[in-house]
Write a protein that holds these residues in place. Structure first.
Motif, PDB file in Angstrom:
ATOM      1  N   SER A 247       0.803  -1.236   0.000  1.00  0.00           N
ATOM      2  CA  SER A 247       0.000   0.000   0.000  1.00  0.00           C
ATOM      3  C   SER A 247       0.827   1.272   0.000  1.00  0.00           C
ATOM      4  O   SER A 247       0.313   2.346  -0.273  1.00  0.00           O
ATOM      5  CB  SER A 247      -0.953   0.004   1.189  1.00  0.00           C
ATOM      6  OG  SER A 247      -0.225   0.091   2.395  1.00  0.00           O
ATOM      7  N   CYS A 248       2.109   1.156   0.330  1.00  0.00           N
ATOM      8  CA  CYS A 248       2.942   2.367   0.349  1.00  0.00           C
ATOM      9  C   CYS A 248       4.285   2.052  -0.308  1.00  0.00           C
ATOM     10  O   CYS A 248       4.311   1.725  -1.487  1.00  0.00           O
ATOM     11  CB  CYS A 248       3.076   2.895   1.774  1.00  0.00           C
ATOM     12  SG  CYS A 248       3.752   4.565   1.821  1.00  0.00           S
TER      13      CYS A 248
ATOM     14  N   GLU B   5      15.544   3.814  -1.335  1.00  0.00           N
ATOM     15  CA  GLU B   5      16.524   4.402  -2.264  1.00  0.00           C
ATOM     16  C   GLU B   5      15.855   5.031  -3.473  1.00  0.00           C
ATOM     17  O   GLU B   5      16.286   6.085  -3.957  1.00  0.00           O
ATOM     18  CB  GLU B   5      17.504   3.329  -2.739  1.00  0.00           C
ATOM     19  CG  GLU B   5      18.691   3.188  -1.813  1.00  0.00           C
ATOM     20  CD  GLU B   5      19.586   2.025  -2.211  1.00  0.00           C
ATOM     21  OE1 GLU B   5      19.775   1.802  -3.428  1.00  0.00           O
ATOM     22  OE2 GLU B   5      20.078   1.342  -1.291  1.00  0.00           O
ATOM     23  N   ALA B   6      14.775   4.385  -3.958  1.00  0.00           N
ATOM     24  CA  ALA B   6      14.091   4.888  -5.151  1.00  0.00           C
ATOM     25  C   ALA B   6      13.406   6.224  -4.878  1.00  0.00           C
ATOM     26  O   ALA B   6      13.321   7.085  -5.759  1.00  0.00           O
ATOM     27  CB  ALA B   6      13.076   3.864  -5.640  1.00  0.00           C
ATOM     28  N   HIS B   7      12.919   6.412  -3.638  1.00  0.00           N
ATOM     29  CA  HIS B   7      12.157   7.616  -3.326  1.00  0.00           C
ATOM     30  C   HIS B   7      13.013   8.719  -2.699  1.00  0.00           C
ATOM     31  O   HIS B   7      12.615   9.886  -2.703  1.00  0.00           O
ATOM     32  CB  HIS B   7      10.992   7.289  -2.386  1.00  0.00           C
ATOM     33  CG  HIS B   7      10.034   6.278  -2.955  1.00  0.00           C
ATOM     34  ND1 HIS B   7       9.198   6.569  -4.005  1.00  0.00           N
ATOM     35  CD2 HIS B   7       9.784   4.981  -2.633  1.00  0.00           C
ATOM     36  CE1 HIS B   7       8.473   5.489  -4.298  1.00  0.00           C
ATOM     37  NE2 HIS B   7       8.823   4.513  -3.488  1.00  0.00           N
TER      38      HIS B   7
ATOM     39  N   VAL C 103       7.511   9.574  -0.813  1.00  0.00           N
ATOM     40  CA  VAL C 103       7.115   8.460  -1.675  1.00  0.00           C
ATOM     41  C   VAL C 103       6.441   8.987  -2.945  1.00  0.00           C
ATOM     42  O   VAL C 103       5.481   9.739  -2.875  1.00  0.00           O
ATOM     43  CB  VAL C 103       6.157   7.511  -0.932  1.00  0.00           C
ATOM     44  CG1 VAL C 103       5.719   6.369  -1.841  1.00  0.00           C
ATOM     45  CG2 VAL C 103       6.829   6.962   0.319  1.00  0.00           C
ATOM     46  N   VAL C 104       6.960   8.582  -4.117  1.00  0.00           N
ATOM     47  CA  VAL C 104       6.363   8.945  -5.404  1.00  0.00           C
ATOM     48  C   VAL C 104       5.463   7.786  -5.844  1.00  0.00           C
ATOM     49  O   VAL C 104       5.954   6.691  -6.102  1.00  0.00           O
ATOM     50  CB  VAL C 104       7.448   9.210  -6.470  1.00  0.00           C
ATOM     51  CG1 VAL C 104       6.813   9.657  -7.790  1.00  0.00           C
ATOM     52  CG2 VAL C 104       8.441  10.254  -5.968  1.00  0.00           C
ATOM     53  N   PRO C 105       4.140   8.009  -5.888  1.00  0.00           N
ATOM     54  CA  PRO C 105       3.200   6.900  -6.108  1.00  0.00           C
ATOM     55  C   PRO C 105       3.502   6.064  -7.346  1.00  0.00           C
ATOM     56  O   PRO C 105       3.456   4.832  -7.304  1.00  0.00           O
ATOM     57  CB  PRO C 105       1.845   7.614  -6.238  1.00  0.00           C
ATOM     58  CG  PRO C 105       2.002   8.857  -5.424  1.00  0.00           C
ATOM     59  CD  PRO C 105       3.428   9.288  -5.621  1.00  0.00           C
TER      60      PRO C 105
ATOM     61  N   GLY D  72      17.058  13.439   5.614  1.00  0.00           N
ATOM     62  CA  GLY D  72      16.845  12.383   4.620  1.00  0.00           C
ATOM     63  C   GLY D  72      15.520  11.679   4.822  1.00  0.00           C
ATOM     64  O   GLY D  72      14.707  12.027   5.676  1.00  0.00           O
ATOM     65  N   PHE D  73      15.312  10.663   4.032  1.00  0.00           N
ATOM     66  CA  PHE D  73      14.050   9.948   3.999  1.00  0.00           C
ATOM     67  C   PHE D  73      14.321   8.461   4.135  1.00  0.00           C
ATOM     68  O   PHE D  73      15.289   7.977   3.562  1.00  0.00           O
ATOM     69  CB  PHE D  73      13.355  10.244   2.659  1.00  0.00           C
ATOM     70  CG  PHE D  73      12.126   9.436   2.436  1.00  0.00           C
ATOM     71  CD1 PHE D  73      10.912   9.873   2.934  1.00  0.00           C
ATOM     72  CD2 PHE D  73      12.185   8.228   1.756  1.00  0.00           C
ATOM     73  CE1 PHE D  73       9.775   9.115   2.742  1.00  0.00           C
ATOM     74  CE2 PHE D  73      11.033   7.470   1.561  1.00  0.00           C
ATOM     75  CZ  PHE D  73       9.831   7.919   2.059  1.00  0.00           C
ATOM     76  N   PRO D  74      13.543   7.678   4.883  1.00  0.00           N
ATOM     77  CA  PRO D  74      12.396   8.102   5.691  1.00  0.00           C
ATOM     78  C   PRO D  74      12.815   8.804   6.972  1.00  0.00           C
ATOM     79  O   PRO D  74      13.900   8.541   7.494  1.00  0.00           O
ATOM     80  CB  PRO D  74      11.700   6.784   6.000  1.00  0.00           C
ATOM     81  CG  PRO D  74      12.795   5.771   6.001  1.00  0.00           C
ATOM     82  CD  PRO D  74      13.818   6.247   5.007  1.00  0.00           C
ATOM     83  N   GLY D  75      11.968   9.655   7.477  1.00  0.00           N
ATOM     84  CA  GLY D  75      12.395  10.609   8.488  1.00  0.00           C
ATOM     85  C   GLY D  75      12.268  10.178   9.935  1.00  0.00           C
ATOM     86  O   GLY D  75      13.077  10.590  10.766  1.00  0.00           O
TER      87      GLY D  75
END
Ligand code: KG4
Ligand code: ZN
Length: 346
Positions: free
Chosen positions: A10-11, A35-37, A43-45, A177-180
């Motif tokens: 879902s995410c 890494e992708a986002h 998050v890029v859907p 950075g992400f995730p935070g």
């Protein structure tokens, strides 16, 4: 004993697990898309959906292989059917439908929030209904009275941001950075939680809900002022967030019927500071405190498989039809009153 295959998409985690009705996680795999986002700071859907589509089928094969079972050995296939990013949800749900159709194993469409809400029962066999649940994730911040499988009464929700979202935005402001969330927690350990004066939105309010948008704006102003270290800002933010959560829970506990246990679930439940504060609160209310291990708090497929086990064990269980829809919004308590405020989350 039942064996359920769980699928979560879902995410930004692609996750597959095999769980038994006696609470054994027989096998599980989680592929993070961090890494992708990361270059986008969130998050890029579209990227998420494509990554799920690439990874999911081989992961299902690998998990079955890890456990030396086949689909025919499974009593059900449980997949997240919402709420969440709809492209990813569709990848997982349609995969589950295809497997269910080909193997003639029953399909169970699971509400992702129900997965979080029941995850403490996977971790703790002694946890019985009812319990008061703080559900804190990237998309949701709610207090629920969990009365049984499929029986959730919402006592509070957020009128703007979710708690995980506030952690993520704080991380973005502090360039962590992400995730935070985990990064803020780590930095907060080095700071003074009383150093930066930050607001506690809705604390003391006569309505039950949460609000974190004002806290996030105050973090931005504190950062821009240049007067505080990042560690002090992180620690003060986390303390303010915890103070809000404690106040709102006290309000909910006073207003609702008593329950023997206070339970926390969702990604933010992985935060040690949050857990410690809730443990104290539970003790002061003579309640048991239950928190799943951190790996079961953040998104995973074991909790989806477990929700499938719980559904399977209900009297009158019926599988979901193959045309069950993927749902971007899917409240756990559809009867709950809508809350005031713009940008209201389901
Ligand atoms: O439940 P989850 O994995 O995904 C959703 O359903 O949203 O929750 C993710 C959220 C993110 O906002 C993340 O920053 C937060 O949980 N989170 C944390 C921690 N670990 C994850 N927040 C604070 N402290 C942590 N240790
Ligand atoms: Zn989640």
């Amino acid at each position: 004993m039942a064996l359920v295959l769980g699928i979560e998409s879902s995410c930004d985690e692609t996750a597959v697990a095999l769980v038994t009705s006696d609470r054994q996680i027989v096998a599980q795999r989680i592929a993070s898309q961090d890494e992708a986002h990361a270059p986008y700071g969130g998050v890029v859907p579209e990227i998420a959906a494509r990554a799920h589509a690439e990874r999911l089928a081989p992961m299902i094969a690998a998990v079955l292989d890890d456990a030396s079972v086949t689909l025919a050995d499974c009593n059900a296939i449980a997949a997240t059917a919402g709420p969440g990013l709809i492209g990813g949800v569709m990848v997982g749900l349609v995969s589950a439908k295809a497997l269910a159709m080909a193997s003639e194993v029953p399909l169970i469409a699971v509400n992702h929030l129900e997965g979080h809400a029941l995850s403490p029962r996977l971790a703790d066999a002694a946890l019985e209904f009812p319990y008061i649940l703080l559900l804190v994730s990237g998309g949701h911040c709610q207090i629920l009275r969990v009365e049984g499988v499929g029986r959730y009464r919402r006592l509070a929700t957020t009128i703007d941001d979710a708690l995980g979202e506030a952690f993520d935005k704080t991380a973005k402001i502090l360039k962590l950075g992400f995730p935070g969330g985990p990064a803020v927690e780590l930095l907060a350990r080095e700071g003074n939680p009383r150093a930066v004066p930050l607001p506690r939105p809705l604390v003391g309010s006569g309505e039950p809900h949460f609000s974190f948008a004002g806290l996030k704006s105050a973090v931005l102003r504190a950062s821009e002022s240049g007067r505080h270290s990042d560690a002090d800002i992180a620690a003060s933010f986390q303390q303010a967030a915890i103070d809000c959560v404690l106040d709102r829970l006290r309000f909910a506990l006073a207003a609702s019927e008593p329950a023997p246990a206070l339970v926390v679930a969702g990604g933010v439940a992985a935060n040690a500071g949050v857990r410690a504060a809730l443990e104290d609160l539970a003790a002061s209310h003579a309640m048991r405190f239950v928190a799943p291990p951190p790996a079961l708090c953040t998104d995973n497929a074991a909790m989806i498989a477990w929700a499938g086990c719980e559904r399977l064990a209900m009297t009158g269980f019926a599988p979901d039809p193959l045309d069950v829809a993927a749902r971007p919004r899917w409240p756990l308590d559809p009867s709950a009153d809508p809350v005031r405020g713009a940008g209201v989350k389901a």
